[in-house]
Motif scaffolding. Structure first.
Motif, short mmCIF file in Angstrom:
data_model
loop_
_atom_site.label_atom_id
_atom_site.label_comp_id
_atom_site.label_asym_id
_atom_site.label_seq_id
_atom_site.Cartn_x
_atom_site.Cartn_y
_atom_site.Cartn_z
N ALA A 27 0.83 -1.20 0.00
CA ALA A 27 0.00 0.00 0.00
C ALA A 27 0.87 1.26 0.00
O ALA A 27 0.59 2.22 -0.73
CB ALA A 27 -0.93 0.00 1.20
N SER A 30 2.52 1.66 -3.43
CA SER A 30 1.58 2.05 -4.48
C SER A 30 1.22 3.53 -4.38
O SER A 30 0.79 4.14 -5.37
CB SER A 30 0.32 1.19 -4.43
OG SER A 30 -0.40 1.45 -3.26
N PHE A 31 1.40 4.13 -3.24
CA PHE A 31 1.18 5.56 -3.08
C PHE A 31 2.45 6.36 -3.37
O PHE A 31 2.42 7.37 -4.07
CB PHE A 31 0.69 5.86 -1.66
CG PHE A 31 0.58 7.32 -1.36
CD1 PHE A 31 -0.43 8.09 -1.93
CD2 PHE A 31 1.48 7.94 -0.52
CE1 PHE A 31 -0.53 9.44 -1.67
CE2 PHE A 31 1.38 9.29 -0.24
CZ PHE A 31 0.38 10.04 -0.82
N ILE A 32 3.58 5.91 -2.84
CA ILE A 32 4.81 6.69 -2.89
C ILE A 32 5.50 6.63 -4.25
O ILE A 32 6.00 7.64 -4.73
CB ILE A 32 5.76 6.24 -1.76
CG1 ILE A 32 5.16 6.66 -0.42
CG2 ILE A 32 7.14 6.83 -1.92
CD1 ILE A 32 5.89 6.13 0.78
N LEU A 35 4.08 9.00 -6.87
CA LEU A 35 4.36 10.36 -6.42
C LEU A 35 5.82 10.74 -6.67
O LEU A 35 6.12 11.83 -7.15
CB LEU A 35 4.00 10.49 -4.94
CG LEU A 35 4.19 11.86 -4.31
CD1 LEU A 35 3.24 12.86 -4.94
CD2 LEU A 35 3.96 11.78 -2.82
#
Length: 185
Positions: A27, A30-32, A35
């Protein structure tokens, strides 16, 4: 690595769910990662990519510390004491003689019909000594821990919501949860 079970010297070790760390890492990545890709894409033409690299290094170090901390979390039960090591490495020791009652309750999760077990260790005055939530700890570990402790166990027959638990036993619910239940949230 022993996940949970009886150790040779009579210790009962409870470790968090195995998939918890892996899912958290996935998780976070998948965010970092997207970005960081965008930040590098914007920073490289301006020659400020070192700032983004420093942020990436900091996030990587924080992630490694979090994974290491989560892998070291455990609850150890022996005949004389219970030790709980949290994610930050803080060790809490409770004498088993101080544990008067264990409450094992299934709580509904917010907005679903799924339930998870919550285990509360209470002293003689009814104050919570330790709370373990089923999101992190397996039910089988709770049952093994209860068997090892050998104290009175309270098991409500039906699953409860946090609001119902707050009305029945307000000391078991966090203050902010009690406030949200009063507001009807």
């Amino acid at each position: 690595m022993v996940r949970e079970g009886n150790e040779p010297d009579g210790m009962q070790i409870l470790r968090p769910r195995r998939k918890l760390v892996a899912r958290s890492v996935i998780a976070a990545l998948s965010f970092i990662v997207p970005l960081l890709i965008v930040l590098y894409w914007l920073a490289i033409p301006r020659d400020t990519w070192m700032f983004v690299a420093a942020i990436q290094l900091g996030l990587t170090v924080l992630g490694a510390v979090a994974v290491f901390g989560a892998r070291n979390m455990c609850v150890t039960v022996t005949g004389a004491r219970l030790e709980s090591r949290d994610m930050l490495g803080r060790l809490t020791t409770i004498g088993t003689a101080d544990i008067a009652t264990v409450v094992l309750v299934d709580l509904y999760q917010n907005g679903t019909v799924d339930t998870l077990p919550h285990l509360y260790l209470l002293d003689a005055a009814g104050d919570v000594l330790l709370r373990l939530r089923g999101q992190f700890w397996p039910r089988s570990g709770f049952e093994n821990m209860i068997d090892t402790l050998g104290v009175t166990v309270v098991r409500p027959p039906d699953p409860l919501t946090a609001a119902e638990l707050g009305r029945l036993r307000p000391q078991l619910v966090h203050r902010c949860t009690r406030h949200a239940a009063r507001l009807g949230l």
